[in-house]
Write a protein that holds these residues in place. Structure first.
Motif, PDB file in Angstrom:
ATOM      1  N   UNK A   1       0.828  -1.204   0.000  1.00  0.00           N
ATOM      2  CA  UNK A   1       0.000   0.000   0.000  1.00  0.00           C
ATOM      3  C   UNK A   1       0.867   1.260   0.000  1.00  0.00           C
ATOM      4  N   UNK A   2       1.902   1.265   0.841  1.00  0.00           N
ATOM      5  CA  UNK A   2       2.758   2.451   0.957  1.00  0.00           C
ATOM      6  C   UNK A   2       3.529   2.724  -0.325  1.00  0.00           C
ATOM      7  N   UNK A   3       3.891   1.681  -1.046  1.00  0.00           N
ATOM      8  CA  UNK A   3       4.710   1.841  -2.247  1.00  0.00           C
ATOM      9  C   UNK A   3       3.897   1.775  -3.545  1.00  0.00           C
ATOM     10  N   UNK A   4       2.611   1.487  -3.436  1.00  0.00           N
ATOM     11  CA  UNK A   4       1.791   1.367  -4.638  1.00  0.00           C
ATOM     12  C   UNK A   4       2.153   0.165  -5.483  1.00  0.00           C
ATOM     13  N   UNK A   5       2.396  -0.962  -4.821  1.00  0.00           N
ATOM     14  CA  UNK A   5       2.810  -2.195  -5.488  1.00  0.00           C
ATOM     15  C   UNK A   5       1.826  -3.306  -5.179  1.00  0.00           C
ATOM     16  N   UNK A   6       1.960  -4.408  -5.907  1.00  0.00           N
ATOM     17  CA  UNK A   6       1.253  -5.620  -5.520  1.00  0.00           C
ATOM     18  C   UNK A   6       2.083  -6.327  -4.449  1.00  0.00           C
ATOM     19  N   UNK A   7       1.451  -7.256  -3.736  1.00  0.00           N
ATOM     20  CA  UNK A   7       2.184  -7.999  -2.708  1.00  0.00           C
ATOM     21  C   UNK A   7       3.278  -8.865  -3.326  1.00  0.00           C
ATOM     22  N   UNK A   8       3.022  -9.403  -4.510  1.00  0.00           N
ATOM     23  CA  UNK A   8       4.046 -10.202  -5.192  1.00  0.00           C
ATOM     24  C   UNK A   8       5.248  -9.334  -5.544  1.00  0.00           C
TER      25      UNK A   8
END
Length: 257
Positions: free
Chosen positions: A199-206
């Protein structure tokens, strides 16, 4: 020689691996941490099967009086204290400007202050025997920083300072104090921070796993909890009696650069 060992935060993850390693030597081990009472009892009995005695103590690592009772209970039950492993830790991922104040206080209390409180209670017992081994589980984040982990990084840097100070104070009393700095180990602590990091980095968990966690470690592999446990056994051995006041990294090359 059967030793008495206290491992904080040892009902899962790295702490449980460390407790398991000492129990396998038939040492007397005091485990500590939160969790389902039935599961904790199952852990305790399985560790005790190796031959030593295993005691569970529910001390809350934010409460100094409970921490003092953890150490005194271990000493009263087993006749002293030989090894202390400070492993308890929590994490929260958030930018500094929105970092919850209660999370900052809780992380500093559990990840840093609890080690001071356990050591404060344990050191007189070790001095009395002219023998002791203290191992503080720090982190690669004791040496380098990552964004969104201000409290954790601050606490782990503090652990190294506490380790060095205690080592100097105890150098002539047969007590060694060292820190281990693991890289990423896929423990419940790490698994829980992946969604927040995404969430903080705007990424997927993968993407967090491959582009944040494993990217930091040149080997591109997670450190195993059992490898940290093996290093802990070495640092508490007679062969390591001249190793004190230092940190040992086990991070797949993360901090080599």
């Amino acid at each position: 020689m059967t030793r008495t060992v206290v491992v904080t935060g040892s009902t899962s993850g790295i702490g449980l691996a460390i407790a398991t390693a000492f129990a396998a030597r038939a040492d007397n081990v005091v485990i500590n941490g939160f969790g389902d009472s039935a599961e904790i009892e199952a852990i305790r009995t399985s560790l005790e099967a190796a031959g030593g005695k295993v005691l569970y103590h529910p001390a809350d690592m934010t409460r100094p009086e409970e921490i003092a009772d953890l150490i005194s209970t271990a000493a009263d039950r087993f006749g002293g204290l030989d090894v202390l492993v400070n492993n308890a830790g929590i994490q929260h991922v958030s930018p500094i400007e929105t970092f919850p104040l209660d999370q900052w206080d809780r992380i500093i209390a559990i990840n840093l202050s609890s080690a001071f409180h356990t050591m404060r209670a344990a050191i007189p017992l070790m001095k009395a025997k002219s023998y002791g081994r203290i191992v503080n589980i720090a982190s690669a984040h004791a040496l380098v920083a990552s964004p969104f982990k201000s409290a954790y990084v601050a606490a782990k840097h503090g652990i190294l300072g506490l380790t060095k100070t205690a080592a100097l104070e105890l150098a002539e009393f047969g007590v060694t104090v060292n820190a281990i700095c693991p890289g990423y180990v896929m423990t419940p602590l790490v698994a829980r921070q992946i969604p927040d990091t995404a969430k903080a980095r705007g990424m997927t968990e993968a993407q967090v796993k491959t582009d944040v966690l494993l990217k930091a470690q040149p080997t591109r592999e997670f450190v195993k909890a059992e490898e940290v446990a093996a290093l802990t056994l070495y640092l508490t051995s007679d062969e390591a009696r001249q190793v004190t006041g230092t940190h040992v990294s086990i991070d797949g090359g993360w901090t080599a650069a």
